[in-house]
Design an enzyme around this catalytic site. Structure first.
Site, PDB file in Angstrom:
ATOM      1  N   ASP A  76      13.093 -21.068 -29.193  1.00 49.29           N
ATOM      2  CA  ASP A  76      11.752 -21.505 -28.801  1.00 49.29           C
ATOM      3  C   ASP A  76      11.707 -21.931 -27.337  1.00 49.29           C
ATOM      4  O   ASP A  76      12.320 -22.927 -26.953  1.00 49.29           O
ATOM      5  CB  ASP A  76      11.372 -22.680 -29.727  1.00 49.29           C
ATOM      6  CG  ASP A  76       9.971 -23.201 -29.475  1.00 49.29           C
ATOM      7  OD1 ASP A  76       9.309 -22.710 -28.550  1.00 49.29           O
ATOM      8  OD2 ASP A  76       9.555 -24.098 -30.222  1.00 49.29           O
ATOM      9  N   ASP A 126       0.583 -21.993 -31.221  1.00 46.07           N
ATOM     10  CA  ASP A 126       0.774 -22.413 -32.611  1.00 46.07           C
ATOM     11  C   ASP A 126      -0.501 -22.242 -33.439  1.00 46.07           C
ATOM     12  O   ASP A 126      -1.599 -22.521 -32.959  1.00 46.07           O
ATOM     13  CB  ASP A 126       1.164 -23.893 -32.669  1.00 46.07           C
ATOM     14  CG  ASP A 126       2.504 -24.155 -32.008  1.00 46.07           C
ATOM     15  OD1 ASP A 126       2.877 -23.411 -31.089  1.00 46.07           O
ATOM     16  OD2 ASP A 126       3.165 -25.118 -32.408  1.00 46.07           O
TER      17      ASP A 126
HETATM   18  C1  GLA Z   1       6.672 -25.180 -30.892  1.00 43.38           C
HETATM   19  C2  GLA Z   1       6.595 -23.976 -31.813  1.00 43.38           C
HETATM   20  C3  GLA Z   1       6.412 -24.449 -33.244  1.00 43.38           C
HETATM   21  C4  GLA Z   1       7.537 -25.384 -33.634  1.00 43.38           C
HETATM   22  C5  GLA Z   1       7.633 -26.538 -32.660  1.00 43.38           C
HETATM   23  C6  GLA Z   1       8.867 -27.387 -32.912  1.00 43.38           C
HETATM   24  O1  GLA Z   1       5.454 -25.842 -30.831  1.00 43.38           O
HETATM   25  O2  GLA Z   1       5.556 -23.120 -31.439  1.00 43.38           O
HETATM   26  O3  GLA Z   1       6.360 -23.328 -34.118  1.00 43.38           O
HETATM   27  O4  GLA Z   1       8.750 -24.683 -33.680  1.00 43.38           O
HETATM   28  O5  GLA Z   1       7.690 -26.084 -31.313  1.00 43.38           O
HETATM   29  O6  GLA Z   1       9.000 -28.416 -32.002  1.00 43.38           O
END
Ligand code: GLA
Length: 415
Positions: free
Chosen positions: A154, A214
């Site tokens: 990520d 997200d």
């Molecule tokens: C980001 C990602 C999420 C999740 C969070 C975890 O926002 O897009 O899907 O993995 O980090 O901290």
């Protein structure tokens, strides 16, 4: 002789150049979109060994494993330390995971399932835990030694404003580090749909990449909740035009399914959606060949939600070996037609009503699917019912926010 020598030379030069960044990388995994569960949306950092064991048990007991779900993925919050990697090692939190991560992957494997883990290319992750920056090879080896099968990597927070070249480099570094391991590890590149990642991720051996920010637990929230989140329809729109980048081994990821969260997630924003809306969301993620990663509490699913998650005929669209995501072939006044070609020559059609009033919606195999078929059958994949043979366009009633999903097959005259 000369021709033979030239050929050898050509092959040799290919091998030499192939060692550079030009040669497409592939780990040979995820020939169909990964299906499973991820801890983030419902549990955020409140994860533990017990939760993962119980989730594995629930996936086996409730029929999701039999329906094709395989991955149980730890998201952010499994790590021991908050802060920068230069100040802390990467270890599992000994309070949340007293027996360590290998214990969990051994348990998952003993049940015929797989275990996923999370890290990122920065000094720290989105939730502030130690990341993998500068330790990519070491971490890839660590994850492999733990028996991990999937990595969500990520960069949404650490590399939000990084130049594309830097983003490419950090993902290439981890992809290569994973491929050097003795076990196959599926790589999910979570870059929140920035840097046109779909254009370069497939050649880098990345198995799925997020196409947007997200998801929130909303079907159709006006604008972006908190100026950031995408609801189900935003994500669907985001994918229009990206279908061509997906295929066996490399998929557009529309983010985790919010099906069954019902607005009650402690951490994820959103007011929840209706049963019909969640079913529409599931159907369209299946049609688009997105990974199907549930995020609700699998230990407490009601019968309707479980039926949504496990519809074998809708899952078959997602897992179809041809691996061609649906295209939006018509969109007018909130009424949309999506069409997906399937390996056996049949097609899946979704009729989506984004508006409020119930609508009679029609699709034509000629005009919408561009097929020369004279006669075809229609099967309703939620009612599990054959609806008969047709020679004229097919019309169905679609209620507000519903997507009716059909499989249409040519009827060939017997010789
Ligand atoms: C980001 C990602 C999420 C999740 C969070 C975890 O926002 O897009 O899907 O993995 O980090 O901290």
């Amino acid at each position: 002789m000369l021709r033979k020598a030239l050929l050898v030379l050509l092959l040799l030069s290919g091998a030499v150049f192939g060692a550079g960044s030009e040669k497409p990388l592939s780990n040979g995994l995820a020939k169909t979109p990964p299906m499973g569960w991820s801890s983030w949306n419902n549990f955020a950092e409140n994860i533990s060994e017990q939760l993962i064991i119980e989730t594995i048990d629930a996936m086996v007991a409730n029929g999701m494993q039999a329906a094709g779900y395989q991955y149980v993925n730890l998201d952010d919050g499994w790590q021991r330390y908050k802060g920068e990697r230069r100040d802390h090692p990467l270890e599992a939190d000994p309070v949340k995971f007293p027996h360590g991560i290998k214990y969990l992957s051994d348990y998952a494997h003993s049940k015929g399932l797989k275990l996923g883990i999370y890290s990122g290319p920065g000094q720290s992750t989105c939730a502030g835990y130690t990341g993998s920056e500068g330790h990519e090879k070491q971490d890839a080896a660590l994850f492999a030694s733990w028996g991990v099968d999937h990595l969500k990597y990520d960069s949404c927070c650490s590399h939000k404003d990084a130049p594309d070249d830097v983003v490419k480099t950090v993902f290439a570094t981890m992809s290569k580090a994973l491929m050097a391991q003795p076990r196959g590890i599926v790589l999910h590149a979570c870059h929140c749909g920035w840097s046109n990642i779909w254009e370069w991720a497939p050649a880098m051996g990345i198995n799925h990449w997020r196409i947007g920010q997200d998801i929130s637990d909303d079907f159709d929230y006006p604008g972006n909740r908190e100026g950031y989140y995408f609801d189900v329809l935003d994500m669907l729109d985001r994918g229009v035009g990206l279908e061509k980048y997906a295929g066996p081994g490399h998929w557009n990821d529309y983010d985790m399914l919010v099906v069954g969260l019902n607005g009650k997630s402690v951490d994820l924003v959103g007011a929840g959606a209706s049963n019909v809306e969640y079913r529409t969301h599931f159907s369209l993620w299946a049609m688009e060949d997105s990974p199907l990663l549930a995020s609700a509490d699998l230990r407490r699913l009601d019968a309707y939600t479980l039926e949504t998650f496990t519809n074998p005929e809708v899952i078959a669209l997602n897992q179809d070996p041809l691996g061609k995501p649906a295209k939006r072939v018509r969109s007018r006044d909130g009424l949309e037609v999506f069409a997906k070609e399937l390996a056996d020559g049949s097609w899946a059609v979704a009729l989506l009503n984004r508006g409020s009033p119930t609508a009679d919606m029609t699709f034509s195999v000629h005009k919408d699917l561009n097929l020369p078929w004279i006669k075809y059958t229609v099967r309703d994949l939620w009612k599990h019912k054959d609806l008969g043979e047709f020679e004229i366009p097919y019309t169905a009633e679609v209620i507000s926010h519903e997507a009716r999903i059909f499989r249409v097959t040519e009827v060939k005259d017997k010789p």
